[in-house]
Design a protein around this motif. Structure first.
Motif, mmCIF file in Angstrom:
data_model
loop_
_atom_site.group_PDB
_atom_site.id
_atom_site.type_symbol
_atom_site.label_atom_id
_atom_site.label_comp_id
_atom_site.label_asym_id
_atom_site.label_seq_id
_atom_site.Cartn_x
_atom_site.Cartn_y
_atom_site.Cartn_z
ATOM 1 N N GLY A 57 73.626 4.070 53.230
ATOM 2 C CA GLY A 57 72.745 4.537 52.176
ATOM 3 C C GLY A 57 73.236 4.118 50.797
ATOM 4 O O GLY A 57 72.450 3.710 49.934
ATOM 5 N N THR A 58 74.525 4.214 50.601
ATOM 6 C CA THR A 58 75.113 3.843 49.304
ATOM 7 C C THR A 58 74.813 2.379 48.988
ATOM 8 O O THR A 58 74.421 2.031 47.864
ATOM 9 C CB THR A 58 76.641 4.073 49.341
ATOM 10 O OG1 THR A 58 76.877 5.423 49.734
ATOM 11 C CG2 THR A 58 77.270 3.789 47.991
ATOM 12 N N THR A 82 74.615 16.273 42.827
ATOM 13 C CA THR A 82 74.272 15.413 43.962
ATOM 14 C C THR A 82 75.568 14.874 44.528
ATOM 15 O O THR A 82 76.658 15.155 44.015
ATOM 16 C CB THR A 82 73.335 14.267 43.529
ATOM 17 O OG1 THR A 82 73.116 13.350 44.630
ATOM 18 C CG2 THR A 82 73.911 13.468 42.378
ATOM 19 N N ALA A 85 77.527 9.220 45.453
ATOM 20 C CA ALA A 85 76.943 7.892 45.694
ATOM 21 C C ALA A 85 75.796 7.592 44.728
ATOM 22 O O ALA A 85 75.555 6.424 44.400
ATOM 23 C CB ALA A 85 76.440 7.790 47.130
ATOM 24 N N VAL A 128 67.030 12.640 42.929
ATOM 25 C CA VAL A 128 67.469 12.845 44.312
ATOM 26 C C VAL A 128 66.579 13.936 44.901
ATOM 27 O O VAL A 128 66.369 14.967 44.260
ATOM 28 C CB VAL A 128 68.943 13.297 44.354
ATOM 29 C CG1 VAL A 128 69.391 13.546 45.794
ATOM 30 C CG2 VAL A 128 69.843 12.263 43.682
ATOM 31 N N ASP A 154 66.380 8.504 45.335
ATOM 32 C CA ASP A 154 67.463 8.734 46.297
ATOM 33 C C ASP A 154 66.930 9.746 47.304
ATOM 34 O O ASP A 154 66.937 10.957 47.066
ATOM 35 C CB ASP A 154 68.723 9.247 45.589
ATOM 36 C CG ASP A 154 69.891 9.480 46.558
ATOM 37 O OD1 ASP A 154 69.628 9.630 47.762
ATOM 38 O OD2 ASP A 154 71.047 9.529 46.099
ATOM 39 N N ALA A 156 68.066 10.097 50.371
ATOM 40 C CA ALA A 156 69.094 10.142 51.427
ATOM 41 C C ALA A 156 68.934 11.344 52.343
ATOM 42 O O ALA A 156 69.225 11.264 53.536
ATOM 43 C CB ALA A 156 70.486 10.164 50.801
ATOM 44 N N GLN A 157 68.470 12.474 51.776
ATOM 45 C CA GLN A 157 68.443 13.740 52.522
ATOM 46 C C GLN A 157 67.017 14.166 52.883
ATOM 47 O O GLN A 157 66.819 15.312 53.276
ATOM 48 C CB GLN A 157 69.093 14.842 51.672
ATOM 49 C CG GLN A 157 70.489 14.493 51.173
ATOM 50 C CD GLN A 157 71.157 15.621 50.403
ATOM 51 O OE1 GLN A 157 70.534 16.637 50.128
ATOM 52 N NE2 GLN A 157 72.424 15.427 50.060
ATOM 53 N N SER A 178 69.336 7.614 53.752
ATOM 54 C CA SER A 178 70.626 7.462 54.432
ATOM 55 C C SER A 178 70.460 7.743 55.918
ATOM 56 O O SER A 178 69.666 8.595 56.325
ATOM 57 C CB SER A 178 71.657 8.423 53.850
ATOM 58 O OG SER A 178 72.827 8.447 54.670
ATOM 59 N N LYS A 183 72.888 13.415 58.336
ATOM 60 C CA LYS A 183 71.555 13.445 57.729
ATOM 61 C C LYS A 183 70.506 13.833 58.777
ATOM 62 O O LYS A 183 70.828 13.988 59.946
ATOM 63 C CB LYS A 183 71.237 12.089 57.078
ATOM 64 C CG LYS A 183 72.274 11.679 56.007
ATOM 65 C CD LYS A 183 72.248 12.576 54.774
ATOM 66 C CE LYS A 183 73.535 12.521 53.962
ATOM 67 N NZ LYS A 183 73.676 11.431 53.054
HETATM 68 C C1 LIG Z 1 74.465 10.729 51.969
HETATM 69 C C2 LIG Z 1 73.992 10.481 50.597
HETATM 70 C C3 LIG Z 1 74.104 9.230 49.988
HETATM 71 C C4 LIG Z 1 74.844 8.083 50.596
HETATM 72 O O1 LIG Z 1 74.461 7.721 51.864
HETATM 73 P P1 LIG Z 1 75.515 7.029 52.858
HETATM 74 O O2 LIG Z 1 74.680 6.605 54.013
HETATM 75 O O3 LIG Z 1 76.523 8.095 53.231
HETATM 76 O O4 LIG Z 1 76.157 5.903 52.153
HETATM 77 C C5 LIG Z 1 73.548 9.055 48.735
HETATM 78 N N1 LIG Z 1 72.927 10.060 48.093
HETATM 79 C C6 LIG Z 1 72.829 11.285 48.629
HETATM 80 C C7 LIG Z 1 72.126 12.367 47.878
HETATM 81 C C8 LIG Z 1 73.369 11.552 49.890
HETATM 82 O O5 LIG Z 1 73.274 12.779 50.408
#
Ligand SMILES: *Cc1c(COP(=O)(O)O)cnc(C)c1O
Length: 361
Positions: A57-58, A82, A85, A128, A154, A156-157, A178, A183
């Motif tokens: 995700g990063t 947050t 990343a 985010v 973002d 990711a979640q 992510s 996740k």
């Molecule tokens: C997990 C996460 C990331 C990064 O994802 P990775 O897959 O671990 O690199 C970035 N932003 C948020 C808010 C996250 O929870």
């Protein structure tokens, strides 16, 4: 008493069989599984937007920002409440992360705080969708458009979360999901970048693979940020399960919210569909003691996401006055809400939280 964990990745026989199938094929690196995963993810989760799979995700945030033209001299407004990343990816492009405050009810970027942080150099706003709750991308998108900046997400979640009926990941120039094991769905490690334009798709693809579309005709300086077919095969199976898991998370959250007493339960904004990556309560006094009593006396695991505002991390060490962020860092506590919880587990979480809250009142 067994401990109820705060998070638990669910890997089943189907994932194991998919990995075995890829390993037996002899084609392990990025190939047909990745292409299928990208197509299926786009169709199922972001309303048909084109997606590019990457190694984390990063990396997805980093490549998305670079592809969108973010670099030295630019400012990108991000929350401080947050995972690191978010701001790290901005800083790694050479741009400057500018930290804004959150709405205390949704824990997502507060448009008023973002408006106050805008300067001539603001090139992007990156909310985010924290804990699986969508940020107010209508207000943030309007702010970005009014100042000639881009909106990035973002996500990711927040796989499957929606805002005003549209999926997160379909609003920004790009969005990142992510696929880390904790996740809402996983590929082992991995990230998915959904892109608004064919130009962005192509640039993220180039940056993912040393700047090459045609072998040895490198067009730009790029990374090796490829996803493997082994990971994509896991992700494809999980994609088939994430809808049912999200429904279970929503059911678990509803149970917690209607039975918890004496603590501040999470709110859902009008127009938002929450996918409950975390179920986060507020404990105004001695949050860490509360978490310890919950674990020691009731066997209920919990987590603090996040204890330190990102701008105060040693890696940034910047001065910003963000009162809602500071208060959230001191008070938040995330309880188990994952789809592997049994009814007994949920009842134990409720009994434990209510007992600890009562004892402390
Ligand atoms: C997990 C996460 C990331 C990064 O994802 P990775 O897959 O671990 O690199 C970035 N932003 C948020 C808010 C996250 O929870």
């Amino acid at each position: 008493m067994t401990m109820i964990p705060a998070a638990r990745p669910l890997i089943g026989d189907e994932e194991r069989a998919a990995v075995d199938r890829v390993l037996r094929s002899g084609m392990i690196a990025q190939g047909p599984e990745v292409a299928a995963f990208e197509r299926e993810f786009g169709e199922q989760l972001v309303g048909g937007r084109a997606c590019v799979a990457v190694s984390s995700g990063t990396t997805g945030l980093h490549l998305g920002l670079l592809a969108a033209g973010i670099g030295p001299g630019d400012e990108v407004i991000v929350p401080s409440f947050t995972f690191a990343a978010t701001a790290n990816s901005v800083a790694l492009t050479g741009a400057t992360p500018v930290f804004a405050d959150i709405d205390p009810d949704t824990y997502c970027l507060d448009p008023a705080s973002v408006a106050a942080a805008i300067t001539d150099r603001t090139a992007g706003i990156m909310p985010v969708h924290l804990y699986g709750h969508p940020a107010d991308v209508t207000a943030l998108g309007d702010l970005a458009a009014a100042h000639g900046a881009q909106l990035f997400e973002d996500a990711a979640q927040a796989h499957g979360a929606t805002w005003q009926g549209a999926p997160v990941g379909s609003f920004g120039s790009f969005a990142m999901f992510s696929l880390y094991p904790t996740k809402n769905m996983t590929s082992g490690e991995g990230g998915m970048v959904s892109c608004a334009t064919p130009e962005l798709v192509r640039m993220v693809q180039l940056l993912r693979n040393q700047g090459m579309e045609k072998r040895y005709e490198n067009e730009v300086v790029g990374f090796n940020a490829r996803m493997t077919d082994v990971h994509a095969a896991i992700g494809r199976v999980q994609l088939g399960k994430v809808g049912a898991w999200t429904a279970q998370r929503q059911e678990n959250a509803a149970f917690l919210s209607s039975n918890l007493e004496g603590v501040g339960v999470p709110q859902v904004a009008p127009g938002a569909t929450h996918v409950w990556h975390q179920y986060t309560i507020r404990v105004p006094q001695d949050r860490d003691g509360f978490a310890k009593a919950l674990a020691d006396e009731h066997g209920v695991g919990s987590g603090v996401y996040y204890p330190i505002p990102n701008h105060q991390l040693p890696s940034f060490a910047l001065e910003f006055d963000l009162p809602a962020t500071r208060e959230a860092c001191d008070q938040v506590l995330s309880l188990p809400v994952h789809p592997a919880l049994s009814r007994d587990d949920l009842e134990r979480v409720v009994a434990g939280v209510n007992a600890v809250a009562k004892a402390g009142a």
